[in-house]
Design an enzyme around this catalytic site. Sequence first.
Site, short mmCIF file in Angstrom:
data_model
loop_
_atom_site.label_atom_id
_atom_site.label_comp_id
_atom_site.label_asym_id
_atom_site.label_seq_id
_atom_site.Cartn_x
_atom_site.Cartn_y
_atom_site.Cartn_z
N LYS A 85 0.85 -1.19 0.00
CA LYS A 85 0.00 0.00 0.00
C LYS A 85 0.88 1.24 0.00
O LYS A 85 1.71 1.42 0.90
CB LYS A 85 -0.89 0.03 1.25
CG LYS A 85 -2.11 -0.85 1.15
CD LYS A 85 -2.89 -0.84 2.46
CE LYS A 85 -3.83 0.34 2.58
NZ LYS A 85 -4.63 0.25 3.84
O1 G3P Z 1 -7.33 1.32 5.52
C1 G3P Z 1 -7.60 2.69 5.42
C2 G3P Z 1 -9.00 3.09 5.73
O2 G3P Z 1 -9.85 2.01 5.83
C3 G3P Z 1 -9.11 4.09 6.82
O3 G3P Z 1 -10.31 4.01 7.48
O4 G3P Z 1 -11.73 4.34 9.44
O5 G3P Z 1 -9.43 5.28 9.43
O6 G3P Z 1 -11.18 6.27 7.99
P1 G3P Z 1 -10.68 5.06 8.64
#
Ligand code: G3P
Length: 224
Positions: A85
């Site tokens: 990533k």
């Molecule tokens: O993996 C990255 C993404 O899913 C971030 O999610 O919940 O931190 O906005 P969040």
Amino acid sequence: MKILIDDANIESIKELYAVYPVDGVTTNPTILKKAGRPPYEVLKEIRAFIGYNDLHVQVVGDTPDIMLQEAARIHKELGSYTFIKVPTTPEGLQVMRAIKNAGGRVTATAIYTPMQLFWAAKAGADYAAPYVNRIDNLSGNGIASVQTMQDILENHGFMTKILGASFKNVQQVQALAAYGCAAATVSPDVLHQMLKNDSVTLAVQAFVDDFHSLAGEGRSMADI
Ligand code: G3P
């Protein structure tokens, strides 16, 4: 549509794999911090458990050179088929191209705008991860943005696939599924919400109660 688990807690991953036919695991530095263990220790456990299912691991370096060193180490520890990533920044684009040229797999991450996705696709990323809920929280429209991104990919014949990320509710995932997005990575709590609601519980209980009043308490179709 592939559904991945956006989490690094091995117990939680095992529980979810036992129930749901999921397709892999995604992590990021914040998720690894939450797991609270040495990163490669937990990632190796996840890899051993999920086998050749998709595993996405993020780099954190601030130069292309450091990110490429990280990618090499991730491949060494977790298999060369592990998705690297890479944040979709100017430095990240260089890294994506280098990893793809060397035959690796790339997930372009931290995507907030369709043009970020466009450049990730031109750099050859396998997946591009737009942050649906975070776009909503910037007063944007996460779902509409991802639909635009999907249109861009289809209209230009890019091989890059959407890996929707940052979901806070089931409806956001459903909208991407309905639009034909290839993959979504979902936290355990949102994943559980998909099958658990009071209407389903009540309907199932009513069937069980009717059967028991017909055939006797505790009976099932196996022992009547
Ligand atoms: O993996 C990255 C993404 O899913 C971030 O999610 O919940 O931190 O906005 P969040």
